[in-house]
Design an enzyme around this catalytic site. Structure first.
Site, PDB file in Angstrom:
ATOM      1  CG  LEU A 102      -1.978  -1.051   1.346  1.00 52.41           C
ATOM      2  CD1 LEU A 102      -2.728  -0.916   2.672  1.00 52.41           C
ATOM      3  CD2 LEU A 102      -2.965  -0.935   0.184  1.00 52.41           C
ATOM      4  CG  ASP A 103       0.747   4.057  -3.120  1.00 54.26           C
ATOM      5  OD1 ASP A 103       1.616   3.235  -3.469  1.00 54.26           O
ATOM      6  OD2 ASP A 103      -0.118   4.521  -3.886  1.00 54.26           O
ATOM      7  CG  PHE A 104       4.541   7.312   2.925  1.00 52.52           C
ATOM      8  CD1 PHE A 104       5.348   6.639   3.835  1.00 52.52           C
ATOM      9  CD2 PHE A 104       4.292   8.666   3.131  1.00 52.52           C
ATOM     10  CE1 PHE A 104       5.890   7.291   4.931  1.00 52.52           C
ATOM     11  CE2 PHE A 104       4.828   9.330   4.224  1.00 52.52           C
ATOM     12  CZ  PHE A 104       5.620   8.636   5.128  1.00 52.52           C
TER      13      PHE A 104
END
Ligand code: URA
Length: 240
Positions: A102-104
């Site tokens: 999952l992105d930051f």
């Protein structure tokens, strides 16, 4: 460690059955038959054989469901020194890593494991595991944009597969969408929304196949049950 415990932890037999195996002369340590009950070995250096086959203790397989908060990177280490999802996991001595990413800034459901075959099954596009997201996007999303998102939009890495999309909420200047996709391209939801003219404000993954975040507060995790792991493997095998 007692030899019988070692055999049990290696999954060869129960402790009691292991004692019997030892008594019947089927177990050797460093090439010599051991018959004594309570015999101790060093699992790190002694060679244990049962019926002439070497016995190992496999690393225990670990499967976690984490509710990732925004502001954590989905990797084991970060070259920029940012917090990683592994920092959120305590009391696990196995070397686990995120299954997919999952992105930051994205929050929500992320699996962690030390089982490489499982990770491959869960992330390989061929196995088409469904993932559900809630995305706040800028603007008032109209039917035409919803239709485009559902049918497939052209991104720089090609047309997206059909998705399920609907509006959950509308507020002044923004819309909350629910999207279900089964591809796992980099920043896919962000790019899909952007491609239809609606920039992403925030993103949360709410489901991974049949798994949801129920009972797992933000920043916390739980172990998957054996049944859940088996079911996920079956689903990947069946391609749904
Ligand atoms: N799509 C995105 O754009 N970001 C994520 O983190 C996951 C899916």
């Amino acid at each position: 460690m007692r030899l019988s415990k070692f055999l049990a932890e290696a999954g060869v037999a129960s402790r009691r059955q292991a004692e019997k195996l030892i008594a019947s002369g089927r177990v050797k340590v460093n090439g010599s038959k051991v018959l004594k009950q309570g015999y101790k070995i060093d699992p790190g250096s002694d060679k244990v054989e049962l019926d002439g086959k070497i016995v190992f203790i496999q690393d225990k397989k670990v499967y976690l469901l984490l509710n990732k908060p925004p502001g954590y990177i989905s990797s084991v280490v970060d070259s920029w020194g940012r917090p990683t999802v592994i920092d959120l996991v305590e009391d696990i001595k196995e070397r686990i890593y995120p299954v997919g990413r999952l992105d930051f800034d994205t929050e929500g459901l992320l699996l962690l494991s030390n089982d490489g075959d499982f990770a491959n099954l869960m992330t390989h596009p061929r196995y088409k595991i469904k993932k559900k997201y809630e995305a706040w996007v800028e603007g008032d999303v109209k039917t035409a944009a919803l239709k485009l998102l559902a049918e497939g939009v052209v991104l720089d890495d090609g047309l997206t597969a059909p998705a399920r999309v609907h509006v959950l909420k509308r507020q002044e200047g923004k819309t909350l969408l629910e999207l279900e996709i089964h591809e796992g391209r980099k920043r896919q939801v962000k790019r899909m929304c952007s491609a239809v003219g609606h920039e992403l404000i925030s993103l949360k993954r709410t489901a991974f196949s049949f798994l949801t975040l129920e009972g797992v507060p933000l920043g916390k995790y739980r172990h998957l049950s054996l049944e859940e792991v088996e079911r996920l493997k079956r689903i990947a095998g069946g391609g749904t």
